[in-house]
Structures are given as structure tokens and as C-alpha cells.
Design a protein around this motif. Sequence first.
Motif, PDB file in Angstrom:
ATOM      1  N   MET A   1       4.509  46.779  -0.185  1.00  0.00           N
ATOM      2  CA  MET A   1       3.664  46.884   0.994  1.00  0.00           C
ATOM      3  C   MET A   1       2.719  45.700   1.104  1.00  0.00           C
ATOM      4  O   MET A   1       2.520  45.121   2.191  1.00  0.00           O
ATOM      5  CB  MET A   1       2.865  48.193   0.953  1.00  0.00           C
ATOM      6  CG  MET A   1       3.704  49.427   1.206  1.00  0.00           C
ATOM      7  SD  MET A   1       4.483  49.445   2.833  1.00  0.00           S
ATOM      8  CE  MET A   1       3.047  49.561   3.874  1.00  0.00           C
ATOM      9  N   LEU A   2       2.109  45.295  -0.029  1.00  0.00           N
ATOM     10  CA  LEU A   2       1.223  44.129   0.005  1.00  0.00           C
ATOM     11  C   LEU A   2       1.975  42.867   0.401  1.00  0.00           C
ATOM     12  O   LEU A   2       1.480  42.027   1.157  1.00  0.00           O
ATOM     13  CB  LEU A   2       0.550  43.941  -1.362  1.00  0.00           C
ATOM     14  CG  LEU A   2      -0.492  45.002  -1.743  1.00  0.00           C
ATOM     15  CD1 LEU A   2      -0.986  44.770  -3.177  1.00  0.00           C
ATOM     16  CD2 LEU A   2      -1.675  44.949  -0.769  1.00  0.00           C
ATOM     17  N   SER A   3       3.205  42.748  -0.148  1.00  0.00           N
ATOM     18  CA  SER A   3       4.021  41.584   0.195  1.00  0.00           C
ATOM     19  C   SER A   3       4.363  41.574   1.681  1.00  0.00           C
ATOM     20  O   SER A   3       4.280  40.548   2.354  1.00  0.00           O
ATOM     21  CB  SER A   3       5.294  41.584  -0.652  1.00  0.00           C
ATOM     22  OG  SER A   3       6.136  40.527  -0.263  1.00  0.00           O
ATOM     23  N   ILE A   4       4.757  42.762   2.192  1.00  0.00           N
ATOM     24  CA  ILE A   4       5.097  42.859   3.622  1.00  0.00           C
ATOM     25  C   ILE A   4       3.884  42.546   4.493  1.00  0.00           C
ATOM     26  O   ILE A   4       3.962  41.802   5.474  1.00  0.00           O
ATOM     27  CB  ILE A   4       5.652  44.257   3.937  1.00  0.00           C
ATOM     28  CG1 ILE A   4       7.022  44.441   3.264  1.00  0.00           C
ATOM     29  CG2 ILE A   4       5.772  44.469   5.448  1.00  0.00           C
ATOM     30  CD1 ILE A   4       7.558  45.856   3.370  1.00  0.00           C
ATOM     31  N   MET A   5       2.740  43.143   4.093  1.00  0.00           N
ATOM     32  CA  MET A   5       1.528  42.906   4.875  1.00  0.00           C
ATOM     33  C   MET A   5       1.106  41.445   4.828  1.00  0.00           C
ATOM     34  O   MET A   5       0.682  40.870   5.832  1.00  0.00           O
ATOM     35  CB  MET A   5       0.393  43.794   4.355  1.00  0.00           C
ATOM     36  CG  MET A   5       0.615  45.281   4.576  1.00  0.00           C
ATOM     37  SD  MET A   5       0.738  45.708   6.325  1.00  0.00           S
ATOM     38  CE  MET A   5      -0.936  45.399   6.837  1.00  0.00           C
ATOM     39  N   GLU A   6       1.218  40.797   3.666  1.00  0.00           N
ATOM     40  CA  GLU A   6       0.869  39.376   3.560  1.00  0.00           C
ATOM     41  C   GLU A   6       1.798  38.522   4.406  1.00  0.00           C
ATOM     42  O   GLU A   6       1.370  37.591   5.102  1.00  0.00           O
ATOM     43  CB  GLU A   6       0.927  38.952   2.089  1.00  0.00           C
ATOM     44  CG  GLU A   6       0.395  37.550   1.829  1.00  0.00           C
ATOM     45  CD  GLU A   6      -1.090  37.447   2.110  1.00  0.00           C
ATOM     46  OE1 GLU A   6      -1.537  36.328   2.435  1.00  0.00           O
ATOM     47  OE2 GLU A   6      -1.791  38.478   2.015  1.00  0.00           O
ATOM     48  N   HIS A   7       3.107  38.859   4.328  1.00  0.00           N
ATOM     49  CA  HIS A   7       4.077  38.128   5.138  1.00  0.00           C
ATOM     50  C   HIS A   7       3.790  38.317   6.624  1.00  0.00           C
ATOM     51  O   HIS A   7       3.846  37.359   7.414  1.00  0.00           O
ATOM     52  CB  HIS A   7       5.487  38.622   4.805  1.00  0.00           C
ATOM     53  CG  HIS A   7       6.546  38.017   5.690  1.00  0.00           C
ATOM     54  ND1 HIS A   7       6.951  36.700   5.580  1.00  0.00           N
ATOM     55  CD2 HIS A   7       7.277  38.564   6.722  1.00  0.00           C
ATOM     56  CE1 HIS A   7       7.882  36.458   6.484  1.00  0.00           C
ATOM     57  NE2 HIS A   7       8.084  37.562   7.191  1.00  0.00           N
TER      58      HIS A   7
END
Length: 512
Positions: free
Chosen positions: A64-70
Motif C-alpha cells: 500500500m505504501l509503495s502504491i501510494m508513493e507511486h
Amino acid sequence: MAGYYSFEAIVFLTVLCYSAASEPDIETQCSKFKYDKQMLETMVRMEAKMNQWDKEKENFEENMLSIMEHRKVEMKREFVKQNEQIGQMLDDYEKIREELNYITAQFEKVAGNFTKTPKIAFNAYIRSGRNYDNGQTIVFPDVLLNEGGGYDKITGMFTAPVTGLYYFSVHICHEAAKYVVVAIVHGHTKVAVTSEYENIKGSCSSVMAPVKMSVGERVYVKCTHPSVLRADSQYRWPSFTGVLLNMYVCRHSSLFIIHWYLLSKRRMACYNSVRAFLFLTLVCYSTASEPDIEPECSKLEYDKKMLETMVRMEAKMNQWDKEKENFEENMLSIMEHRKEEMKREFLNQKQQIGQMIDDYKKIREELKAAQREKLAGNFTKIPKIAFNARTKYSRTIYVVAQTIVFPEVLLNEGGGYDKITGIFTAPLAGLYHFSVHICHATAKFMVVAIVHMDTDVAMTTGYDNDYSSCSSAIALVKMEIGDRVYVKVAYPSTMYADNYRWPSFSGVLLNI
């Protein structure tokens, strides 16, 4: 992002209190090892499931953090791109607005806005003379014309009904050997000053001034020196006139205003679904009771109930597993939906701004076309009607009521002036401005009047005992088609003309 699941350790405390006083045959018959084994297997499976959940929770949070950062980086790029596009559009809009302002300025500078200028003009005079003190306002009570109602015959003041450029004139006459000194005053500022004096006979003089006025500002005539103003109904008409030449149109420095709505900052709702598993099993068995009172297999009954509870808990955990998967899918679906929604919003904004730019371009082209038509004369609805005539003959004796003919025509736009009769006939109805300039011989009177359809509308007298001099009179006249205006003699007079003195008669159509 807050952790998706908050798991509490399941503490299973089993306090087994067994009574050592039981018989061997009873323990064999009511053994609890079968249930303990099943419970242990269930607990192992639950512990393994919880460890798996821990790993999945960490992976989910990382994903989720990766998706949100992307998504954050992607949105930042989109915002930068959108800002660049909107900045370019704003630059184009500023260029278009500057060009529109330039076109509008040229539009008004070259052709003017004649058709929108209201008819505002007045012509007032005095029939009887009197003495005036320094600083006293001169009132002209006899009103021949007051289009727009700006002139007050009680106070002698003209109050501007609209903002614009006005043209004022005052005509004064004096007693013999008496000064008359006056000024045209705008507010508290003098804009024109004149004086007249002759030692033997009375004569007249005129002064004119254009004035830029705002709504409510005043213009009037006042004495700037103790004066004696002479007036009579036959030879001398002190007068005060004014006319609006053109009106200033106020613009908001913002000819065009645009409100940009770029983004609504919204906070994503963050749902922390916390599954707290708290299973505290505290089994306290009292072994102090006597064997004959305690039932024979009571501990086995408790273990059976405990196993059933553990089975239900395991089923609930499996159900939560499925709910977690559904939640992850829903969150991804919501984020994707929001992404598509924002794309549609950006696209809609781009289309709206593009439509605005197209509209401004159309307006620019329309104004350019209008300017070309204006420059070609298609918008100047006021016909060109004007004349200027003079006479080169001097020492000619005129009798009372004789029409003065000015035979040398310098200008006759519209063909209204007749150089044979000296009469101007109006080709169109409208507001006209007329002026007559006369010169006299030494110690000879020259008294004339401007006449509209047998009605005197302005009068002046020229006289000097020592020199030949000149005088002027001005009148604003509202005419219908076929009305006539001419200059007549009001007293036996002698006209004088040479290279330094040009008696003349002129007129121009101001508006229709």
C-alpha cells in the motif's frame, strides 16, 4: 498509512487443577488427553494463521505504501503538467487581453464613439447688465438651449451628467471705460481667463476652453476683478455655452476575469479494521471437595466446551481472512476509480479552458473586423456636415436687419451653406455649433447677431476708438431639416477686413 490489522495475541492460559484422590479406573475411563490433543492441534493451526497474518499485514502495508508513493509521484507529474498547460493558457489569455485592449484603444482613438455620446448642450445669456465683485459667479438666466438639463439658470452653474470631454465658451461685453474680467472655472480651477476694455464705447470679447469632467463636477463663470458687465436686447448678449464632445466609457481593468478551479484537496478516508482476538481461558477447578461430592468426569465436560469454542474461533478467523482479501480488492478498486475520476476532471478542465481561449480568439477577430469597418467609415453614423466661409470686403456699410454674406467658401461639407444668400440650411436634424467672427473699422461699430429661423440666438458688438479690432459670438442650435441659420446686422455697422482680420461664419453638426 495506519496498519491494516491490529492483532492482539491470543493468550490461552489453562490452569488445570486435578484432584489426586481419584481412583485409577476412573482416570482411565474419563481421560482428557484426546481433547487436549485436538485443542493443541487447533492452537497450532491458529498460531500458524496468526504468523501468516503478521507477514501478510507487513506485505500489505509495504504494498500500500509503495502504491501510494507511486500514485503520489504520478499525480505530482500530472499536476506539474497541468500547471504548465494552464500557465501557457494564462499567458495566451494575457496576450489576448493586451491585444484586445490595444485594439479597443485604437478603435476609440481613430473613430471615436459618436453613436453612444448623449446629447448634452446648453446656451444661456443675459439681457441686462450689472456690476460684479471680485470672485462673484455670473448667472446667465435666459436659457435658449439646455439638452440634458445640466445647466442651472438659478446658480449659473453647469453640472456634468456624464463623464466626458466638454467644450465651453463665454462671451462678455463691457461699458465704456469699464473693465470686465472673467474666468471659466472648473471646480475651483480656472481653465480660461479673458478681459475687455475700451475707453470710448462698449465692446465684446469671447474665450473658449475644453474641459475633461467627471459626473457631478461643475463649471461656471466668475469675475476675477471688479467688473461692469453690459448687456442689452439689441446689440450685446453676454452668453455662456457648453457642449459634450464625447463620453469616456469606464472599463474594469479587468475587461475579462477567469476563475481557475484546479483541484479539490480531499483526504482519503483511512479505515483501520482491527480484529482483536482476545481469548483468555482461565479454568480454575477446585480440588478441595470430597470425592463423593464432585461428579466423576466434570473436567472432561469443560474441555469439550473449550474445544467447541476454539473451533468456532478458527471458523471466525477464516471468515476474517476472506474479508481481508475483499477489503484489499475494494481499496485497489476505489483507488483506480479515483484515478479515472481525476483524469476525467482534468480533461474537463482542459476542455473548458480551451473553449475559453477559443471564445477570446473569436472576440479578438470580431474586434479586428469591427476596427476595420470603423476605419472604413461604416460605423461613423454622423454625416460630415460643416462649413467655413469668410469675406474679404471691408468698409461696407450694413443696415439694420441686413443679412451678412460671406462669399468666400473654404469648406462646405454636406452643401448646407449658400454663398449667394449667406444662409445655412440644415440637411439633417441635429445639434449644430455656429460661430461668427466680425471686425470693425477704427471708431466704427460692428453689431451682429446669429439668427435661427428669425430668432436671435447670439449677439456681439465690436468697437475701438483707436484701432480696428475683432469680436466673436458662438451659439449651439438644435435644428430640424430645412431650418435656417444666418448672420444679420443689429445696428448700422461697418465691416473691416484685411490680411490680419478675417470676418467669418462657420458651423458644424455635432450629433443627430
